[in-house]
Design a protein around this motif. Structure first.
Motif, PDB file in Angstrom:
ATOM      1  N   ARG A  64      12.218 -15.771 -17.926  1.00 43.26           N
ATOM      2  CA  ARG A  64      11.257 -16.158 -16.878  1.00 43.26           C
ATOM      3  C   ARG A  64      11.902 -16.125 -15.498  1.00 43.26           C
ATOM      4  O   ARG A  64      11.295 -15.671 -14.530  1.00 43.26           O
ATOM      5  CB  ARG A  64      10.688 -17.535 -17.159  1.00 43.26           C
ATOM      6  N   GLU A  65      13.128 -16.621 -15.418  1.00 48.43           N
ATOM      7  CA  GLU A  65      13.829 -16.622 -14.133  1.00 48.43           C
ATOM      8  C   GLU A  65      14.075 -15.191 -13.652  1.00 48.43           C
ATOM      9  O   GLU A  65      13.828 -14.855 -12.494  1.00 48.43           O
ATOM     10  CB  GLU A  65      15.157 -17.374 -14.257  1.00 48.43           C
ATOM     11  N   LEU A  66      14.545 -14.343 -14.544  1.00 49.59           N
ATOM     12  CA  LEU A  66      14.823 -12.952 -14.186  1.00 49.59           C
ATOM     13  C   LEU A  66      13.539 -12.241 -13.768  1.00 49.59           C
ATOM     14  O   LEU A  66      13.494 -11.556 -12.748  1.00 49.59           O
ATOM     15  CB  LEU A  66      15.489 -12.224 -15.358  1.00 49.59           C
ATOM     16  N   CYS A  67      12.478 -12.415 -14.550  1.00 47.71           N
ATOM     17  CA  CYS A  67      11.205 -11.776 -14.221  1.00 47.71           C
ATOM     18  C   CYS A  67      10.608 -12.348 -12.937  1.00 47.71           C
ATOM     19  O   CYS A  67       9.964 -11.620 -12.177  1.00 47.71           O
ATOM     20  CB  CYS A  67      10.226 -11.903 -15.379  1.00 47.71           C
ATOM     21  N   GLY A  68      10.834 -13.625 -12.683  1.00 44.62           N
ATOM     22  CA  GLY A  68      10.364 -14.231 -11.444  1.00 44.62           C
ATOM     23  C   GLY A  68      11.050 -13.650 -10.220  1.00 44.62           C
ATOM     24  O   GLY A  68      10.467 -13.563  -9.134  1.00 44.62           O
ATOM     25  N   THR A  69      12.295 -13.238 -10.403  1.00 48.22           N
ATOM     26  CA  THR A  69      13.053 -12.626  -9.316  1.00 48.22           C
ATOM     27  C   THR A  69      12.578 -11.199  -9.051  1.00 48.22           C
ATOM     28  O   THR A  69      12.708 -10.693  -7.949  1.00 48.22           O
ATOM     29  CB  THR A  69      14.559 -12.614  -9.668  1.00 48.22           C
ATOM     30  N   TYR A  70      12.001 -10.567 -10.069  1.00 52.42           N
ATOM     31  CA  TYR A  70      11.523  -9.186  -9.977  1.00 52.42           C
ATOM     32  C   TYR A  70      10.058  -9.119 -10.396  1.00 52.42           C
ATOM     33  O   TYR A  70       9.721  -8.573 -11.441  1.00 52.42           O
ATOM     34  CB  TYR A  70      12.368  -8.271 -10.879  1.00 52.42           C
ATOM     35  N   PRO A  71       9.151  -9.663  -9.569  1.00 53.65           N
ATOM     36  CA  PRO A  71       7.732  -9.649  -9.950  1.00 53.65           C
ATOM     37  C   PRO A  71       7.177  -8.228  -9.955  1.00 53.65           C
ATOM     38  O   PRO A  71       7.604  -7.369  -9.183  1.00 53.65           O
ATOM     39  CB  PRO A  71       7.067 -10.514  -8.878  1.00 53.65           C
ATOM     40  N   VAL A  72       6.220  -7.983 -10.812  1.00 52.06           N
ATOM     41  CA  VAL A  72       5.624  -6.655 -10.955  1.00 52.06           C
ATOM     42  C   VAL A  72       4.953  -6.216  -9.666  1.00 52.06           C
ATOM     43  O   VAL A  72       5.142  -5.098  -9.205  1.00 52.06           O
ATOM     44  CB  VAL A  72       4.602  -6.638 -12.113  1.00 52.06           C
ATOM     45  N   TYR A  73       4.179  -7.083  -9.055  1.00 53.30           N
ATOM     46  CA  TYR A  73       3.336  -6.649  -7.952  1.00 53.30           C
ATOM     47  C   TYR A  73       4.055  -6.424  -6.644  1.00 53.30           C
ATOM     48  O   TYR A  73       3.578  -5.669  -5.822  1.00 53.30           O
ATOM     49  CB  TYR A  73       2.168  -7.622  -7.781  1.00 53.30           C
ATOM     50  N   SER A  74       5.203  -7.015  -6.422  1.00 48.76           N
ATOM     51  CA  SER A  74       5.896  -6.782  -5.148  1.00 48.76           C
ATOM     52  C   SER A  74       6.324  -5.322  -5.035  1.00 48.76           C
ATOM     53  O   SER A  74       6.300  -4.747  -3.963  1.00 48.76           O
ATOM     54  CB  SER A  74       7.102  -7.710  -5.007  1.00 48.76           C
ATOM     55  N   HIS A  75       6.684  -4.700  -6.154  1.00 46.39           N
ATOM     56  CA  HIS A  75       7.085  -3.290  -6.134  1.00 46.39           C
ATOM     57  C   HIS A  75       5.857  -2.389  -6.030  1.00 46.39           C
ATOM     58  O   HIS A  75       5.883  -1.376  -5.353  1.00 46.39           O
ATOM     59  CB  HIS A  75       7.890  -2.934  -7.382  1.00 46.39           C
ATOM     60  N   ALA A  76       4.772  -2.759  -6.686  1.00 47.81           N
ATOM     61  CA  ALA A  76       3.553  -1.963  -6.646  1.00 47.81           C
ATOM     62  C   ALA A  76       2.955  -1.963  -5.240  1.00 47.81           C
ATOM     63  O   ALA A  76       2.464  -0.940  -4.769  1.00 47.81           O
ATOM     64  CB  ALA A  76       2.552  -2.479  -7.660  1.00 47.81           C
ATOM     65  N   GLU A  77       3.015  -3.097  -4.536  1.00 52.38           N
ATOM     66  CA  GLU A  77       2.479  -3.183  -3.186  1.00 52.38           C
ATOM     67  C   GLU A  77       3.240  -2.281  -2.226  1.00 52.38           C
ATOM     68  O   GLU A  77       2.678  -1.754  -1.282  1.00 52.38           O
ATOM     69  CB  GLU A  77       2.526  -4.629  -2.703  1.00 52.38           C
ATOM     70  N   ALA A  78       4.526  -2.065  -2.485  1.00 48.98           N
ATOM     71  CA  ALA A  78       5.330  -1.203  -1.612  1.00 48.98           C
ATOM     72  C   ALA A  78       4.886   0.250  -1.719  1.00 48.98           C
ATOM     73  O   ALA A  78       5.131   1.032  -0.805  1.00 48.98           O
ATOM     74  CB  ALA A  78       6.811  -1.338  -1.982  1.00 48.98           C
ATOM     75  N   LEU A  79       4.231   0.607  -2.800  1.00 47.38           N
ATOM     76  CA  LEU A  79       3.786   1.988  -3.007  1.00 47.38           C
ATOM     77  C   LEU A  79       2.495   2.287  -2.255  1.00 47.38           C
ATOM     78  O   LEU A  79       2.149   3.436  -2.046  1.00 47.38           O
ATOM     79  CB  LEU A  79       3.600   2.275  -4.508  1.00 47.38           C
ATOM     80  N   VAL A  80       1.776   1.250  -1.851  1.00 44.68           N
ATOM     81  CA  VAL A  80       0.466   1.459  -1.206  1.00 44.68           C
ATOM     82  C   VAL A  80       0.628   1.735   0.265  1.00 44.68           C
ATOM     83  O   VAL A  80       1.467   1.381   0.950  1.00 44.68           O
ATOM     84  CB  VAL A  80      -0.438   0.216  -1.413  1.00 44.68           C
TER      85      VAL A  80
END
Length: 106
Positions: A90-106
């Motif tokens: 949970r901690e690792l995934c919290g540091t690398y959320p899915v949507y922060s990377h997807a938003e950078a693509l828009v």
């Protein structure tokens, strides 16, 4: 203490309890029933989507080894270790959320 016999099904269930998704999978010349199996299959797309790099995959690998080592000692694994690994996941995934990377693509 005798070592527990481990199957892909046992590994799949223990890793799932620890927050790590995998699938039981047959291996070449598998002697286990196809619903039990001797192996597991791990995928990386969800982790790479989050932006995991080498260091993060090394952490995931260490967590997998911890959970599987616990199965060597006890057929049902180690509930406390699995909970601790789940918190690390949970901690690792919290540091690398899915949507922060997807938003950078828009």
């Amino acid at each position: 203490m005798a070592r527990a016999v481990n199957t892909g099904m046992q590994a799949e269930k223990a890793l799932e309890r620890a927050g790590i998704a995998c699938n039981k999978n047959n291996v070449p010349f598998d002697t286990e029933n196809p619903t039990v199996t001797s192996g597991i299959r791990l995928g990386t797309p969800a982790a790479t989507t989050r932006g995991f790099g080498v260091a993060q995959f090394e952490q995931v690998g260490a967590m997998i080894l911890d959970v599987l080592a616990a199965l060597e000692d006890a057929r049902n694994g180690d509930e406390h270790l699995e909970r601790a690994v789940r918190a690390r996941v949970r901690e690792l995934c919290g540091t690398y959320p899915v949507y922060s990377h997807a938003e950078a693509l828009v």
